[in-house]
Design an enzyme around this catalytic site. Sequence first.
Site, PDB file in Angstrom:
ATOM      1  N   LYS A 138       0.840  -1.219   0.000  1.00 36.47           N
ATOM      2  CA  LYS A 138       0.000   0.000   0.000  1.00 36.47           C
ATOM      3  C   LYS A 138       0.862   1.252   0.000  1.00 36.47           C
ATOM      4  CE  LYS A 138      -3.967  -2.121   0.176  1.00 36.47           C
ATOM      5  NZ  LYS A 138      -4.545  -2.529  -1.071  1.00 36.47           N
ATOM      6  N   LYS A 220      -2.635 -11.849  -8.385  1.00 41.07           N
ATOM      7  CA  LYS A 220      -3.925 -12.377  -7.906  1.00 41.07           C
ATOM      8  C   LYS A 220      -5.067 -11.521  -8.452  1.00 41.07           C
ATOM      9  CE  LYS A 220      -4.203  -9.720  -3.707  1.00 41.07           C
ATOM     10  NZ  LYS A 220      -4.830  -9.480  -2.466  1.00 41.07           N
ATOM     11  N   LYS A 223      -9.856  -6.505  -6.533  1.00 42.62           N
ATOM     12  CA  LYS A 223     -10.952  -5.574  -6.787  1.00 42.62           C
ATOM     13  C   LYS A 223     -10.480  -4.349  -7.549  1.00 42.62           C
ATOM     14  CE  LYS A 223     -13.405  -6.764  -2.480  1.00 42.62           C
ATOM     15  NZ  LYS A 223     -12.629  -6.759  -1.236  1.00 42.62           N
TER      16      LYS A 223
HETATM   17  P1  TYM Z   1     -10.578  -8.714   0.970  1.00 41.67           P
HETATM   18  O1  TYM Z   1     -11.784  -7.857   1.084  1.00 41.67           O
HETATM   19  O2  TYM Z   1      -9.453  -8.238   0.121  1.00 41.67           O
HETATM   20  O3  TYM Z   1     -10.968 -10.149   0.438  1.00 41.67           O
HETATM   21  C1  TYM Z   1     -11.992 -10.931   1.029  1.00 41.67           C
HETATM   22  C2  TYM Z   1     -11.576 -12.396   0.984  1.00 41.67           C
HETATM   23  O4  TYM Z   1     -11.306 -12.796  -0.365  1.00 41.67           O
HETATM   24  C3  TYM Z   1     -10.025 -13.434  -0.424  1.00 41.67           C
HETATM   25  N1  TYM Z   1      -9.396 -13.144  -1.720  1.00 41.67           N
HETATM   26  C4  TYM Z   1      -8.871 -14.078  -2.527  1.00 41.67           C
HETATM   27  N2  TYM Z   1      -8.757 -15.411  -2.398  1.00 41.67           N
HETATM   28  C5  TYM Z   1      -8.190 -16.095  -3.419  1.00 41.67           C
HETATM   29  N3  TYM Z   1      -7.729 -15.507  -4.571  1.00 41.67           N
HETATM   30  C6  TYM Z   1      -7.807 -14.164  -4.731  1.00 41.67           C
HETATM   31  N4  TYM Z   1      -7.385 -13.601  -5.867  1.00 41.67           N
HETATM   32  C7  TYM Z   1      -8.396 -13.388  -3.683  1.00 41.67           C
HETATM   33  N5  TYM Z   1      -8.642 -12.064  -3.519  1.00 41.67           N
HETATM   34  C8  TYM Z   1      -9.246 -11.929  -2.314  1.00 41.67           C
HETATM   35  C9  TYM Z   1      -9.232 -12.816   0.720  1.00 41.67           C
HETATM   36  O5  TYM Z   1      -8.168 -13.672   1.105  1.00 41.67           O
HETATM   37  C10 TYM Z   1     -10.293 -12.665   1.789  1.00 41.67           C
HETATM   38  O6  TYM Z   1     -10.437 -13.878   2.498  1.00 41.67           O
HETATM   39  N6  TYM Z   1      -8.049  -7.955   5.258  1.00 41.67           N
HETATM   40  C11 TYM Z   1      -9.178  -8.641   4.659  1.00 41.67           C
HETATM   41  C12 TYM Z   1     -10.521  -8.274   5.260  1.00 41.67           C
HETATM   42  C13 TYM Z   1     -10.652  -8.540   6.736  1.00 41.67           C
HETATM   43  C14 TYM Z   1     -10.691  -9.815   7.362  1.00 41.67           C
HETATM   44  C15 TYM Z   1     -10.896  -9.548   8.737  1.00 41.67           C
HETATM   45  C16 TYM Z   1     -10.565 -11.117   6.884  1.00 41.67           C
HETATM   46  C17 TYM Z   1     -10.810  -7.606   7.705  1.00 41.67           C
HETATM   47  N7  TYM Z   1     -10.958  -8.203   8.911  1.00 41.67           N
HETATM   48  C18 TYM Z   1     -10.968 -10.578   9.666  1.00 41.67           C
HETATM   49  C19 TYM Z   1     -10.634 -12.151   7.828  1.00 41.67           C
HETATM   50  C20 TYM Z   1     -10.826 -11.880   9.200  1.00 41.67           C
HETATM   51  C21 TYM Z   1      -9.247  -8.260   3.177  1.00 41.67           C
HETATM   52  O7  TYM Z   1      -8.727  -7.266   2.772  1.00 41.67           O
HETATM   53  O8  TYM Z   1     -10.049  -9.089   2.426  1.00 41.67           O
END
Ligand code: TYM
Length: 357
Positions: A138, A220, A223
Amino acid sequence: MVSDLQDQPLTDFHYLRHPYLKPMQKKKEIVLSGIRPTGFVHLGNYFGAIMNWAKMQDEYDCYFCIVDWHSLTTHRNSHGLKENVLRLLSELIGSGLDPEKCVLYIQSDLPEIAELYLYLNMVSYKGELEKTTTFKDKVRQQPDNVNAGLLTYPVLQAADILIHRAVKVPVGKDQEQHIEMTRNFADRFNHYFGDVFPAPQAFNYGEELVKIMSLDGSGKMSKSENQMNAIYLADDDELIRKKIMKAKTDQGPEEPHSAKPDFIQGLFNLMQVVSPSDVLKKFEEDYNDCRIRYGDMKKQLAEDMVKFVGPIRSRSHAIRHDHKYMNEVIEYGAVKARASAKATLSLVREAIGIRYR
Ligand code: TYM
């Protein structure tokens, strides 16, 4: 408003008698996961996390949360926030999450998370936060906005998990480091103040955590990348076909049983999750015999993808503008999640010794 409801006993809460929403059965191990409302939900989110959430809600005591505070660390302009949160909620339900079976809520409805975040900040160190991979990424992506929320992002994530004393955290591969940091913070808290938190683990049904690649194989699926390289649950059939037909391929292998380049492996991985196994087997054999025709493979994958995404999209659309239902889901989730959060926070305050009367 949720804040007016916070002291009502759960059994008196009128939504429990709502036809859509019945009381939850108490289950076994506690599960928590979260997702940021920063854009459209894509196949990486689905296959990395949400698919498991839908499965786990039948087996565990599950909390799933839309982490709107986390999204502010990167998206200071919050104009689209409400739309993103509501669309995400409808997509989670459209993907199979059932507000009767799991606790589905919005992070900012739980001020308890912010209080726990504060305490956990006392057991997390600047050095380790600066070394976090996502923080370093970031800093490169938004050098003009390296805010303290970005630095302490993993602490807020730990608070999300620990506020329910969760032990299983279904996430994709990219979140592994954050879960490890959560374990460290929990461990330190327990060491300084007394045993309150169990050690949470990243979870994917005994398998390796998933990483879905973008359609050009460059990293990967995410979004924020080029929208043609990700397939979103909101994409219509034509757009899905167009994106898959444009996915990067090459001339095909020249030697039998060659290793696949990342962008080709990515297409096979998608086929593995949306196509029948005999279809995947046929294209694997074609690849290994050097007679694969990527045009045919992509046409097949596109049709299987359309069949897969279409029903999720329709279910999400159907509830997205049912304001009454959406509001009820949000309020019901908040009340249930707060009951759990309050119980943990009183243990935390007790352990620290914050009780002066
Ligand atoms: P976020 O919003 O980026 O993504 C949500 C979930 O999707 C998974 N993910 C993927 N898995 C496989 N391949 C990909 N290309 C891919 N892109 C996204 C992420 O691993 C995630 O499980 N920091 C977290 C949000 C968060 C969170 C939490 C997660 C905040 N508090 C507590 C677990 C527990 C995030 O940015 O996810």
